[in-house]
Design a protein around this motif. Structure first.
Motif, PDB file in Angstrom:
ATOM      1  N   ALA A 159       0.816  -1.221   0.000  1.00 20.18           N
ATOM      2  CA  ALA A 159       0.000   0.000   0.000  1.00 20.18           C
ATOM      3  C   ALA A 159       0.848   1.268   0.000  1.00 20.18           C
ATOM      4  O   ALA A 159       1.888   1.336   0.653  1.00 20.18           O
ATOM      5  CB  ALA A 159      -0.929   0.000   1.202  1.00 20.18           C
ATOM      6  N   ASP A 160       0.389   2.264  -0.752  1.00 22.04           N
ATOM      7  CA  ASP A 160       0.963   3.598  -0.669  1.00 22.04           C
ATOM      8  C   ASP A 160       0.306   4.370   0.462  1.00 22.04           C
ATOM      9  O   ASP A 160       0.898   5.276   1.024  1.00 22.04           O
ATOM     10  CB  ASP A 160       0.756   4.325  -2.004  1.00 22.04           C
ATOM     11  CG  ASP A 160       1.531   3.633  -3.115  1.00 22.04           C
ATOM     12  OD1 ASP A 160       2.758   3.823  -3.162  1.00 22.04           O
ATOM     13  OD2 ASP A 160       0.923   2.890  -3.908  1.00 22.04           O
ATOM     14  N   ALA A 161      -0.921   4.019   0.775  1.00 21.69           N
ATOM     15  CA  ALA A 161      -1.609   4.625   1.915  1.00 21.69           C
ATOM     16  C   ALA A 161      -2.571   3.607   2.501  1.00 21.69           C
ATOM     17  O   ALA A 161      -3.171   2.813   1.771  1.00 21.69           O
ATOM     18  CB  ALA A 161      -2.372   5.868   1.473  1.00 21.69           C
ATOM     19  N   ILE A 162      -2.677   3.607   3.823  1.00 25.96           N
ATOM     20  CA  ILE A 162      -3.614   2.717   4.507  1.00 25.96           C
ATOM     21  C   ILE A 162      -4.513   3.573   5.388  1.00 25.96           C
ATOM     22  O   ILE A 162      -4.021   4.356   6.199  1.00 25.96           O
ATOM     23  CB  ILE A 162      -2.862   1.690   5.386  1.00 25.96           C
ATOM     24  CG1 ILE A 162      -1.954   0.816   4.515  1.00 25.96           C
ATOM     25  CG2 ILE A 162      -3.852   0.830   6.172  1.00 25.96           C
ATOM     26  CD1 ILE A 162      -1.074  -0.131   5.317  1.00 25.96           C
ATOM     27  N   LEU A 163      -5.819   3.447   5.197  1.00 25.59           N
ATOM     28  CA  LEU A 163      -6.772   4.177   6.025  1.00 25.59           C
ATOM     29  C   LEU A 163      -7.557   3.148   6.816  1.00 25.59           C
ATOM     30  O   LEU A 163      -8.285   2.343   6.250  1.00 25.59           O
ATOM     31  CB  LEU A 163      -7.716   5.002   5.144  1.00 25.59           C
ATOM     32  CG  LEU A 163      -7.015   5.997   4.215  1.00 25.59           C
ATOM     33  CD1 LEU A 163      -7.976   6.561   3.192  1.00 25.59           C
ATOM     34  CD2 LEU A 163      -6.380   7.116   5.023  1.00 25.59           C
ATOM     35  N   ARG A 164      -7.371   3.161   8.128  1.00 25.72           N
ATOM     36  CA  ARG A 164      -7.975   2.125   8.949  1.00 25.72           C
ATOM     37  C   ARG A 164      -9.169   2.688   9.708  1.00 25.72           C
ATOM     38  O   ARG A 164      -9.064   3.717  10.359  1.00 25.72           O
ATOM     39  CB  ARG A 164      -6.930   1.574   9.924  1.00 25.72           C
ATOM     40  CG  ARG A 164      -7.365   0.284  10.568  1.00 25.72           C
ATOM     41  CD  ARG A 164      -6.167  -0.599  10.833  1.00 25.72           C
ATOM     42  NE  ARG A 164      -5.626  -1.098   9.577  1.00 25.72           N
ATOM     43  CZ  ARG A 164      -4.359  -1.446   9.389  1.00 25.72           C
ATOM     44  NH1 ARG A 164      -3.494  -1.356  10.357  1.00 25.72           N
ATOM     45  NH2 ARG A 164      -3.960  -1.905   8.218  1.00 25.72           N
ATOM     46  N   GLY A 165     -10.296   1.997   9.613  1.00 26.98           N
ATOM     47  CA  GLY A 165     -11.475   2.439  10.355  1.00 26.98           C
ATOM     48  C   GLY A 165     -12.739   2.051   9.618  1.00 26.98           C
ATOM     49  O   GLY A 165     -12.724   1.146   8.779  1.00 26.98           O
ATOM     50  N   SER A 166     -13.812   2.738   9.946  1.00 20.46           N
ATOM     51  CA  SER A 166     -15.116   2.423   9.360  1.00 20.46           C
ATOM     52  C   SER A 166     -15.207   2.929   7.924  1.00 20.46           C
ATOM     53  O   SER A 166     -14.988   4.104   7.639  1.00 20.46           O
ATOM     54  CB  SER A 166     -16.225   3.055  10.210  1.00 20.46           C
ATOM     55  OG  SER A 166     -17.367   3.266   9.409  1.00 20.46           O
ATOM     56  N   ILE A 167     -15.544   2.003   7.003  1.00 22.72           N
ATOM     57  CA  ILE A 167     -15.630   2.339   5.584  1.00 22.72           C
ATOM     58  C   ILE A 167     -16.676   3.427   5.339  1.00 22.72           C
ATOM     59  O   ILE A 167     -16.471   4.335   4.553  1.00 22.72           O
ATOM     60  CB  ILE A 167     -16.024   1.085   4.781  1.00 22.72           C
ATOM     61  CG1 ILE A 167     -14.933   0.032   4.908  1.00 22.72           C
ATOM     62  CG2 ILE A 167     -16.284   1.409   3.334  1.00 22.72           C
ATOM     63  CD1 ILE A 167     -15.427  -1.354   4.574  1.00 22.72           C
ATOM     64  N   SER A 168     -17.797   3.320   6.054  1.00 25.16           N
ATOM     65  CA  SER A 168     -18.889   4.259   5.790  1.00 25.16           C
ATOM     66  C   SER A 168     -18.571   5.653   6.352  1.00 25.16           C
ATOM     67  O   SER A 168     -19.280   6.612   6.077  1.00 25.16           O
ATOM     68  CB  SER A 168     -20.211   3.736   6.354  1.00 25.16           C
ATOM     69  OG  SER A 168     -20.079   3.486   7.725  1.00 25.16           O
ATOM     70  N   GLU A 169     -17.471   5.759   7.123  1.00 24.40           N
ATOM     71  CA  GLU A 169     -17.024   7.092   7.536  1.00 24.40           C
ATOM     72  C   GLU A 169     -15.848   7.559   6.691  1.00 24.40           C
ATOM     73  O   GLU A 169     -15.769   8.715   6.285  1.00 24.40           O
ATOM     74  CB  GLU A 169     -16.610   7.070   9.018  1.00 24.40           C
ATOM     75  CG  GLU A 169     -17.803   7.013   9.949  1.00 24.40           C
ATOM     76  CD  GLU A 169     -17.403   6.721  11.396  1.00 24.40           C
ATOM     77  OE1 GLU A 169     -16.207   6.871  11.728  1.00 24.40           O
ATOM     78  OE2 GLU A 169     -18.295   6.337  12.167  1.00 24.40           O
TER      79      GLU A 169
END
Ligand SMILES: [Zn+2]
Length: 181
Positions: A159-169
């Motif tokens: 990954a170049d970027a990882i965003l962790r958390g709720s998809i719908s947010e």
């Protein structure tokens, strides 16, 4: 099973917005709930790599159609409606474990992955193959890889970027469709 009660969420709607802006080439989903189309993505931009519960298929002749047609026959009193074309057994048009994917779906997905600038991998641990192969295919062709998931994935290294958390947010906030609370 209740077929119609699940509704698209803000995550689905953010992907519809991406398509409206011309930024979404192809949406490859492992979901079988038909919610991306329900949310407003066009059917020709969605590849349901594991099939869909919205359609039936005949196990013998591979005839397909809207599941509603079969449910209507059940409601009308047919216990186990056979295929109208060949008398075969009907099932939901989903890919069962160990079964081959539908012809062409994976090729189409890899082709799109190989020509995109950016791949967004959303809500998957990227451990189910061959579907997950789209991510390395995109990376190899020089695309940016952005992973959005609630937990670590098998391909976080790519990954170049990882965003962790709720998809719908996260998705509405990335796309800019978040509504202020
Ligand atoms: Zn049939």
């Amino acid at each position: 099973m209740d077929w119609g009660s699940v509704a698209p969420n803000d995550g689905h709607r953010a992907l519809v917005e991406l398509e409206k802006r011309g930024k979404l080439d192809l949406l490859v989903t492992q979901n079988v709930d038909g919610l991306h189309q329900k949310a407003g993505n066009s059917a020709q931009r969605v590849v349901e790599i594991h099939g869909t519960l919205q359609e039936f298929m005949c196990m013998s002749c591979e005839d397909r159609g809207p599941v509603e047609v079969v449910l209507e026959r059940v409601r009308a009193g047919e216990g186990d409606p056979p295929c109208l074309e060949c008398g075969g057994i009907l099932k939901a048009a989903v890919v069962s474990f160990g079964q081959n994917l539908f012809p062409g779906d994976m090729e189409r997905s890899i082709a799109a992955a190989s020509t995109c600038d950016l791949i967004l991998a959303v809500g998957t641990t990227l451990g189910v193959f061959p579907a997950a192969n789209v991510v390395p295919a995109a990376k190899q062709s020089g695309a940016q890889v952005v992973i959005v998931n609630g937990s670590p994935t098998e391909m976080d290294d790519l990954a170049d970027a990882i965003l962790r958390g709720s998809i719908s947010e996260i998705l509405p906030s990335v796309v800019g469709t978040s509504t202020p609370n």
